[in-house]
Design a protein around this motif. Structure first.
Motif, PDB file in Angstrom:
ATOM      1  N   LYS A  17       0.826  -1.208   0.000  1.00 40.93           N
ATOM      2  CA  LYS A  17       0.000   0.000   0.000  1.00 40.93           C
ATOM      3  C   LYS A  17       0.862   1.260   0.000  1.00 40.93           C
ATOM      4  O   LYS A  17       0.553   2.232  -0.700  1.00 40.93           O
ATOM      5  CB  LYS A  17      -0.930  -0.004   1.210  1.00 40.93           C
ATOM      6  CG  LYS A  17      -2.044  -1.039   1.090  1.00 40.93           C
ATOM      7  CD  LYS A  17      -2.946  -0.994   2.281  1.00 40.93           C
ATOM      8  CE  LYS A  17      -3.920   0.114   2.067  1.00 40.93           C
ATOM      9  NZ  LYS A  17      -5.128   0.021   2.881  1.00 40.93           N
ATOM     10  N   GLY A  33       2.277   1.903  -3.426  1.00 45.62           N
ATOM     11  CA  GLY A  33       1.241   2.463  -4.296  1.00 45.62           C
ATOM     12  C   GLY A  33       1.002   3.944  -4.033  1.00 45.62           C
ATOM     13  O   GLY A  33       0.838   4.737  -4.967  1.00 45.62           O
ATOM     14  N   ARG A  85       3.919   5.840  -5.445  1.00 48.30           N
ATOM     15  CA  ARG A  85       3.834   5.846  -6.907  1.00 48.30           C
ATOM     16  C   ARG A  85       2.825   6.887  -7.385  1.00 48.30           C
ATOM     17  O   ARG A  85       3.069   7.602  -8.369  1.00 48.30           O
ATOM     18  CB  ARG A  85       3.427   4.449  -7.393  1.00 48.30           C
ATOM     19  CG  ARG A  85       3.287   4.296  -8.881  1.00 48.30           C
ATOM     20  CD  ARG A  85       4.628   4.258  -9.569  1.00 48.30           C
ATOM     21  NE  ARG A  85       4.884   5.535 -10.196  1.00 48.30           N
ATOM     22  CZ  ARG A  85       6.074   5.998 -10.534  1.00 48.30           C
ATOM     23  NH1 ARG A  85       7.148   5.302 -10.298  1.00 48.30           N
ATOM     24  NH2 ARG A  85       6.219   7.157 -11.089  1.00 48.30           N
ATOM     25  N   SER A  86       1.687   7.005  -6.696  1.00 49.74           N
ATOM     26  CA  SER A  86       0.679   7.978  -7.134  1.00 49.74           C
ATOM     27  C   SER A  86       1.181   9.411  -6.905  1.00 49.74           C
ATOM     28  O   SER A  86       0.898  10.300  -7.718  1.00 49.74           O
ATOM     29  CB  SER A  86      -0.643   7.749  -6.418  1.00 49.74           C
ATOM     30  OG  SER A  86      -0.521   7.972  -5.040  1.00 49.74           O
TER      31      SER A  86
END
Length: 89
Positions: free
Chosen positions: A58, A61, A64-65
């Motif tokens: 998580k 992620g 990355r965003s």
């Protein structure tokens, strides 16, 4: 605890605009990178810790965003944070 308030302020001061600017993308990326590195070391020793593995995925992620957001908004800030944190080889 591995991440104290002083350590967080130091990271935000180094990578963000100031120690109180906890909302900048660069500061958050630096914080996520620190936590990702810590969890990666933990998982090397505890291979069957699946809840930590999920938390790590998580975090990756989320980072990355934020990096995708920086690419769209300001490519120079993206390149600077990648170079500073050595996220790419």
């Amino acid at each position: 605890m591995y991440l104290t308030g002083e350590k967080k302020q130091e990271m935000f001061a180094k990578h963000g605009k100031s120690a109180q600017d906890t909302g900048s993308a660069e500061g958050q990326i630096a914080l996520f990178t620190f936590r990702i590195n810590h969890l990666t070391e933990h998982l090397k020793q505890n291979k069957k810790d699946h809840s930590t593995r999920r938390a790590l995925i998580k975090l990756v992620g989320k980072r990355r965003s934020l990096l995708d957001y920086l690419i769209k908004k300001d490519i120079e800030r993206y390149r600077a944070i990648i170079k500073e944190l050595k996220l790419r080889k």
